[in-house]
Structure formats: C-alpha cells, structure tokens
Design a protein around this motif. Structure first.
Motif, PDB file in Angstrom:
ATOM      1  N   ILE A   1       0.802  -1.108  -0.179  1.00  7.74           N
ATOM      2  CA  ILE A   1      -0.233   0.046  -0.325  1.00  7.74           C
ATOM      3  C   ILE A   1       0.369   1.280  -0.137  1.00  7.74           C
ATOM      4  O   ILE A   1       0.369   2.156  -0.514  1.00  7.74           O
ATOM      5  N   ALA A   2       2.158   1.375   0.913  1.00 10.41           N
ATOM      6  CA  ALA A   2       2.808   2.345   1.404  1.00 10.41           C
ATOM      7  C   ALA A   2       3.706   2.669  -0.465  1.00 10.41           C
ATOM      8  O   ALA A   2       3.469   3.731  -1.184  1.00 10.41           O
ATOM      9  N   ALA A   3       3.869   1.481  -0.957  1.00 13.01           N
ATOM     10  CA  ALA A   3       4.787   1.546  -2.722  1.00 13.01           C
ATOM     11  C   ALA A   3       3.923   2.519  -3.576  1.00 13.01           C
ATOM     12  O   ALA A   3       4.184   3.090  -4.247  1.00 13.01           O
ATOM     13  N   ALA A   4       2.472   1.885  -3.521  1.00 12.17           N
ATOM     14  CA  ALA A   4       1.496   2.397  -4.781  1.00 12.17           C
ATOM     15  C   ALA A   4       0.950   3.502  -3.954  1.00 12.17           C
ATOM     16  O   ALA A   4       0.924   4.251  -5.549  1.00 12.17           O
ATOM     17  N   VAL A   5       1.205   4.113  -3.243  1.00 16.99           N
ATOM     18  CA  VAL A   5       0.839   5.750  -2.569  1.00 16.99           C
ATOM     19  C   VAL A   5       2.020   6.764  -3.647  1.00 16.99           C
ATOM     20  O   VAL A   5       1.660   7.894  -4.167  1.00 16.99           O
ATOM     21  N   GLU A   6       3.146   6.208  -3.138  1.00 16.16           N
ATOM     22  CA  GLU A   6       4.223   6.616  -3.146  1.00 16.16           C
ATOM     23  C   GLU A   6       4.664   7.087  -4.982  1.00 16.16           C
ATOM     24  O   GLU A   6       4.561   7.921  -5.129  1.00 16.16           O
ATOM     25  N   LYS A   7       4.413   5.891  -5.273  1.00 12.05           N
ATOM     26  CA  LYS A   7       4.557   5.801  -6.779  1.00 12.05           C
ATOM     27  C   LYS A   7       3.027   6.219  -7.701  1.00 12.05           C
ATOM     28  O   LYS A   7       3.247   7.467  -8.757  1.00 12.05           O
ATOM     29  N   LEU A   8       1.837   6.130  -7.342  1.00 18.19           N
ATOM     30  CA  LEU A   8       0.792   7.039  -7.791  1.00 18.19           C
ATOM     31  C   LEU A   8       0.637   9.039  -7.589  1.00 18.19           C
ATOM     32  O   LEU A   8       0.422   9.275  -8.267  1.00 18.19           O
ATOM     33  N   PHE A   9       0.975   9.083  -6.481  1.00 18.09           N
ATOM     34  CA  PHE A   9       0.793   9.870  -5.914  1.00 18.09           C
ATOM     35  C   PHE A   9       1.805  11.243  -5.856  1.00 18.09           C
ATOM     36  O   PHE A   9       1.390  12.534  -5.600  1.00 18.09           O
ATOM     37  N   LYS A  10       3.071  10.061  -5.779  1.00 11.90           N
ATOM     38  CA  LYS A  10       4.269  11.320  -5.987  1.00 11.90           C
ATOM     39  C   LYS A  10       4.859  11.885  -4.376  1.00 11.90           C
ATOM     40  O   LYS A  10       5.060  12.974  -4.558  1.00 11.90           O
ATOM     41  N   VAL A  11       4.187  11.419  -3.858  1.00 15.85           N
ATOM     42  CA  VAL A  11       4.567  11.739  -1.935  1.00 15.85           C
ATOM     43  C   VAL A  11       5.208  10.618  -1.284  1.00 15.85           C
ATOM     44  O   VAL A  11       5.685   9.930  -1.856  1.00 15.85           O
ATOM     45  N   GLU A  12       5.661  11.165  -0.158  1.00 15.44           N
ATOM     46  CA  GLU A  12       6.629  10.139   1.269  1.00 15.44           C
ATOM     47  C   GLU A  12       5.562   9.712   1.968  1.00 15.44           C
ATOM     48  O   GLU A  12       4.758  10.571   2.302  1.00 15.44           O
ATOM     49  N   VAL A  13       5.178   8.484   2.111  1.00 17.03           N
ATOM     50  CA  VAL A  13       4.438   7.700   3.772  1.00 17.03           C
ATOM     51  C   VAL A  13       5.180   7.625   4.461  1.00 17.03           C
ATOM     52  O   VAL A  13       6.466   7.195   4.171  1.00 17.03           O
ATOM     53  N   GLU A  14       4.386   8.150   5.464  1.00 21.06           N
ATOM     54  CA  GLU A  14       5.536   8.070   6.640  1.00 21.06           C
ATOM     55  C   GLU A  14       4.799   6.686   7.749  1.00 21.06           C
ATOM     56  O   GLU A  14       5.609   6.253   8.542  1.00 21.06           O
ATOM     57  N   ASP A  15       3.969   6.433   7.611  1.00 21.58           N
ATOM     58  CA  ASP A  15       2.708   5.177   8.390  1.00 21.58           C
ATOM     59  C   ASP A  15       1.874   4.739   7.287  1.00 21.58           C
ATOM     60  O   ASP A  15       0.850   5.688   6.517  1.00 21.58           O
ATOM     61  N   VAL A  16       1.384   3.176   7.478  1.00 19.10           N
ATOM     62  CA  VAL A  16      -0.054   2.571   7.049  1.00 19.10           C
ATOM     63  C   VAL A  16      -0.373   2.137   8.432  1.00 19.10           C
ATOM     64  O   VAL A  16       0.298   1.009   8.828  1.00 19.10           O
ATOM     65  N   ARG A  17      -2.300   2.281   7.704  1.00 22.24           N
ATOM     66  CA  ARG A  17      -2.755   1.301   8.872  1.00 22.24           C
ATOM     67  C   ARG A  17      -3.595   0.910   8.290  1.00 22.24           C
ATOM     68  O   ARG A  17      -4.183   1.471   7.694  1.00 22.24           O
ATOM     69  N   VAL A  18      -4.052  -0.333   8.848  1.00 26.82           N
ATOM     70  CA  VAL A  18      -4.981  -1.010   7.804  1.00 26.82           C
ATOM     71  C   VAL A  18      -5.902  -1.960   8.329  1.00 26.82           C
ATOM     72  O   VAL A  18      -6.176  -2.446   9.554  1.00 26.82           O
ATOM     73  N   LEU A  19      -7.103  -1.890   8.268  1.00 23.02           N
ATOM     74  CA  LEU A  19      -8.756  -2.420   8.673  1.00 23.02           C
ATOM     75  C   LEU A  19      -8.758  -3.338   7.719  1.00 23.02           C
ATOM     76  O   LEU A  19      -9.653  -2.412   7.361  1.00 23.02           O
ATOM     77  N   ASN A  20     -10.046  -3.691   7.989  1.00 23.31           N
ATOM     78  CA  ASN A  20     -10.861  -4.761   7.904  1.00 23.31           C
ATOM     79  C   ASN A  20     -12.550  -4.339   8.384  1.00 23.31           C
ATOM     80  O   ASN A  20     -12.671  -4.679   9.092  1.00 23.31           O
ATOM     81  N   VAL A  21     -13.387  -4.146   7.228  1.00 25.59           N
ATOM     82  CA  VAL A  21     -14.167  -3.751   7.486  1.00 25.59           C
ATOM     83  C   VAL A  21     -15.258  -4.956   7.064  1.00 25.59           C
ATOM     84  O   VAL A  21     -15.758  -5.151   5.586  1.00 25.59           O
ATOM     85  N   LYS A  22     -15.853  -5.271   7.755  1.00 24.71           N
ATOM     86  CA  LYS A  22     -16.836  -6.468   8.136  1.00 24.71           C
ATOM     87  C   LYS A  22     -18.102  -5.481   7.140  1.00 24.71           C
ATOM     88  O   LYS A  22     -18.430  -4.899   7.263  1.00 24.71           O
ATOM     89  N   GLY A  23     -18.509  -6.862   5.723  1.00 24.44           N
ATOM     90  CA  GLY A  23     -19.630  -6.374   5.813  1.00 24.44           C
ATOM     91  C   GLY A  23     -20.797  -6.412   6.870  1.00 24.44           C
ATOM     92  O   GLY A  23     -21.322  -7.410   7.116  1.00 24.44           O
ATOM     93  N   LYS A  24     -21.994  -5.328   6.216  1.00 19.78           N
ATOM     94  CA  LYS A  24     -23.215  -5.661   6.897  1.00 19.78           C
ATOM     95  C   LYS A  24     -24.235  -6.410   6.212  1.00 19.78           C
ATOM     96  O   LYS A  24     -24.341  -6.397   4.786  1.00 19.78           O
ATOM     97  N   THR A  25     -25.530  -6.798   7.104  1.00 18.42           N
ATOM     98  CA  THR A  25     -26.100  -7.957   7.046  1.00 18.42           C
ATOM     99  C   THR A  25     -27.546  -6.549   7.036  1.00 18.42           C
ATOM    100  O   THR A  25     -27.630  -6.399   7.272  1.00 18.42           O
TER     101      THR A  25
END
Length: 98
Positions: free
Chosen positions: A42-66
């Motif tokens: 994710i960090a590599a993709a953001v740096e490549k696509l938007f030409k910015v420097e990424v400091e930190d990445v936090r991820v979470l899985n969102v469960k689909g609602k019923t």
C-alpha cells in the motif's frame, strides 16, 4: 512487485466525515484497497501513484453489514481500509490528481 499490481492495489479514496477529520488533524488519507494487500504494498502504491512520501500505514478489515432485503437477508461485501499518514509537507489533492 510489478507495476501492474501497484495500480490495482488502491481502489479509491474513502470520503466520509471521519476521513476529513483525520486529514486535517494528522495529515492522513484514507483509501479503499484490495483485501490481500499488505502495508508495504500500500505504501509503495501511494508513493508511486501520487508522488508523495508515506510515513506510516494502518489497515483494517471492514466487515460487510447484514441487510434485510425484499428477498430475505443479504450481506454486503467485506473490504479493507488503509489509513496512510503522509510525511510533513506532503499532501494529496484529489481534485487535481492525475
């Protein structure tokens, strides 16, 4: 990692009240990403696509609602969200992004 995979990792920005608050307070951007992506990809993709420097990445899985539908109970898809903290002085403007 291949260039093709870098372009497929980020599905789009998450536009919500909470994402606007974290953007103002801590220079973070929130993205919807593919479920099998890890923090380094994710960090590599953001740096490549938007030409910015990424400091930190936090991820979470969102469960689909019923949800109740006309045909019975249904379920929305599960998805993954990434909070990307940008380095000081860097920002992403989606209005002018290529």
């Amino acid at each position: 990692m291949s260039q093709e995979k870098l372009y497929k990792i980020i599905l789009g920005p998450v536009v919500s009240e909470k994402s606007a608050i974290v953007a103002e307070q801590s220079n973070q951007v929130v993205f919807k990403v593919i479920k099998d992506a890890n923090k380094q990809e994710i960090a590599a993709a953001v740096e490549k696509l938007f030409k910015v420097e990424v400091e930190d990445v936090r991820v979470l899985n969102v469960k689909g609602k019923t949800k109740r539908t006309r045909y019975g109970m249904g379920k929305r898809n599960d998805w993954k969200k990434a909070y990307v903290r940008l380095a000081q002085g860097h920002e992403i403007d989606f209005a002018t992004a290529e």
